[in-house]
Design an enzyme around this catalytic site. Structure first.
Site, mmCIF file in Angstrom:
data_model
loop_
_atom_site.group_PDB
_atom_site.id
_atom_site.type_symbol
_atom_site.label_atom_id
_atom_site.label_comp_id
_atom_site.label_asym_id
_atom_site.label_seq_id
_atom_site.Cartn_x
_atom_site.Cartn_y
_atom_site.Cartn_z
ATOM 1 N N ASN A 12 -18.371 -26.157 -38.114
ATOM 2 C CA ASN A 12 -19.023 -24.837 -38.203
ATOM 3 C C ASN A 12 -18.626 -24.248 -36.808
ATOM 4 O OD1 ASN A 12 -20.735 -22.676 -38.105
ATOM 5 N ND2 ASN A 12 -22.593 -23.968 -37.305
ATOM 6 N N LYS A 14 -19.089 -21.203 -36.685
ATOM 7 C CA LYS A 14 -19.947 -20.109 -35.734
ATOM 8 C C LYS A 14 -19.145 -18.529 -35.651
ATOM 9 C CE LYS A 14 -22.474 -23.578 -33.743
ATOM 10 N NZ LYS A 14 -23.438 -24.190 -32.497
ATOM 11 N N HIS A 95 -29.106 -22.933 -40.274
ATOM 12 C CA HIS A 95 -28.674 -23.579 -39.288
ATOM 13 C C HIS A 95 -29.704 -23.100 -38.134
ATOM 14 C CE1 HIS A 95 -26.001 -23.595 -35.720
ATOM 15 N NE2 HIS A 95 -25.686 -24.837 -36.278
ATOM 16 N N GLU A 97 -29.230 -21.737 -35.491
ATOM 17 C CA GLU A 97 -29.082 -20.416 -34.607
ATOM 18 C C GLU A 97 -29.681 -19.193 -35.808
ATOM 19 O OE1 GLU A 97 -25.029 -20.982 -34.138
ATOM 20 O OE2 GLU A 97 -25.740 -22.504 -32.424
ATOM 21 N N GLU A 167 -29.827 -31.499 -37.126
ATOM 22 C CA GLU A 167 -29.302 -31.110 -35.945
ATOM 23 C C GLU A 167 -30.518 -30.821 -34.887
ATOM 24 O OE1 GLU A 167 -25.278 -28.997 -36.484
ATOM 25 O OE2 GLU A 167 -26.704 -27.582 -37.080
ATOM 26 N N GLY A 173 -24.719 -27.631 -28.644
ATOM 27 C CA GLY A 173 -23.942 -26.774 -27.778
ATOM 28 C C GLY A 173 -24.297 -27.039 -26.502
ATOM 29 N N SER A 211 -23.544 -31.474 -30.433
ATOM 30 C CA SER A 211 -22.702 -31.826 -29.523
ATOM 31 C C SER A 211 -21.860 -33.270 -29.859
ATOM 32 C CB SER A 211 -23.214 -32.259 -28.170
ATOM 33 O OG SER A 211 -23.679 -31.009 -27.712
HETATM 34 P P1 PGA Z 1 -22.316 -28.158 -31.375
HETATM 35 O O1 PGA Z 1 -22.695 -27.325 -32.521
HETATM 36 O O2 PGA Z 1 -21.488 -29.386 -31.949
HETATM 37 O O3 PGA Z 1 -21.318 -27.330 -30.467
HETATM 38 O O4 PGA Z 1 -23.405 -28.901 -30.613
HETATM 39 C C1 PGA Z 1 -23.127 -27.926 -33.678
HETATM 40 C C2 PGA Z 1 -23.692 -26.903 -34.677
HETATM 41 O O5 PGA Z 1 -24.476 -25.946 -34.228
HETATM 42 O O6 PGA Z 1 -23.668 -27.093 -36.078
#
Ligand code: PGA
Length: 254
Positions: A12, A14, A95, A97, A167, A173, A211
């Site tokens: 992803n 983003k 997601h 976010e 997630e 993140g 992560s």
């Molecule tokens: P990340 O993000 O691997 O940077 O933690 C995962 C995601 O938000 O899909």
């Protein structure tokens, strides 16, 4: 049972990657992957790069990071399912976010899942608890509510087309990954929650995200109900992303 589910490693991006950056990345990744068939690979570029990258993608499946629930109309800045369907067949829905930064509700996300299925798009429904929810022991209740709401009113046969991504919000993140045991526990619970809501829970892919990196992916992916990964930060460079793909294709004792 896991053997019936081919692993999927999805990146992803983003709000990263211009068209030219995305093209360079995908060309490099495609040449590294040539001949690899052990895992399916997908990337979710920003809308602007989604269309142009089609000409570069050979083994990598491309998907959209979001869509709106309405088909057309006065919704400035939004993209609809029929618009996406001309260029892709895969879309992330809900997601973390989208849920937390853009305040998308379970009800809106349910409408998005329905619309995606109506137009032949495969939705990747993302669910996850916050740190407060985990610490107060409300993880399973929150995930259950998200799964139930996300699939509300959808026939089992149609719901069978979804992918689920677990997630934990506190792991996205942050560099803090759920332990493989924590992740497996929730994945198994999600598969249980899918019983009665999809035609065959054993056939549904449940991805872990938060992560994920080369150092932790092999252990996560070896767990019986972890069928792949949704990778954010580590999908922005070819080396770590292809290492995660490599780890998913190793012989799996589970
Ligand atoms: P990340 O993000 O691997 O940077 O933690 C995962 C995601 O938000 O899909």
């Amino acid at each position: 049972m896991k053997s019936i589910r081919k692993p999927l490693i999805a990146g992803n991006w983003k709000m990263h990657m211009t068209v030219s950056e995305g093209r360079d990345f995908l060309e490099a990744l495609e040449s590294k992957l040539s001949g690899q068939t052990g895992a399916d690979v997908a990337l979710f570029p920003p809308f602007t790069a989604l269309y142009p990258l089609r000409t570069v993608a050979r083994t990598v499946r491309l998907g959209a990071q979001n869509m709106y629930a309405e088909v057309k109309g006065a919704f400035t800045g939004e993209i609809s399912a029929p618009m996406l369907k001309e260029i892709t067949d895969l879309v992330l829905i809900g997601h973390s976010e989208r849920r937390h930064v853009f305040k998308e509700s379970d009800d809106l996300l349910n409408r998005k899942v329905k619309r995606a299925l109506e137009f032949g798009l495969q939705p990747v429904l993302c669910v996850g608890e916050t740190l407060d929810e985990r610490e107060s022991g409300a993880t399973m209740e929150r995930i259950g509510a998200q799964v139930t709401a996300g699939l509300n009113g959808i026939e089992k046969a149609a719901a069978q087309k979804i992918i689920v991504a677990y997630e934990p919000v506190w792991a996205i993140g942050t560099g803090r990954t759920a332990t493989p045991e924590q992740a497996q526990e929730v994945h198994a619970a999600i598969r249980g929650m899918l019983a009665g809501r999809v035609a065959d829970p054993q056939g549904i892919l449940i991805l872990y995200g938060g992560s994920v990196k080369p150092e932790n992916s092999a252990d996560l992916l070896s767990r019986p109900d972890i069928d792949g990964a949704l990778v954010g930060g580590a999908s922005l460079r070819v080396e770590p992303f292809s290492a995660i793909i490599h780890n998913a294709t190793q012989p799996n004792p589970a």
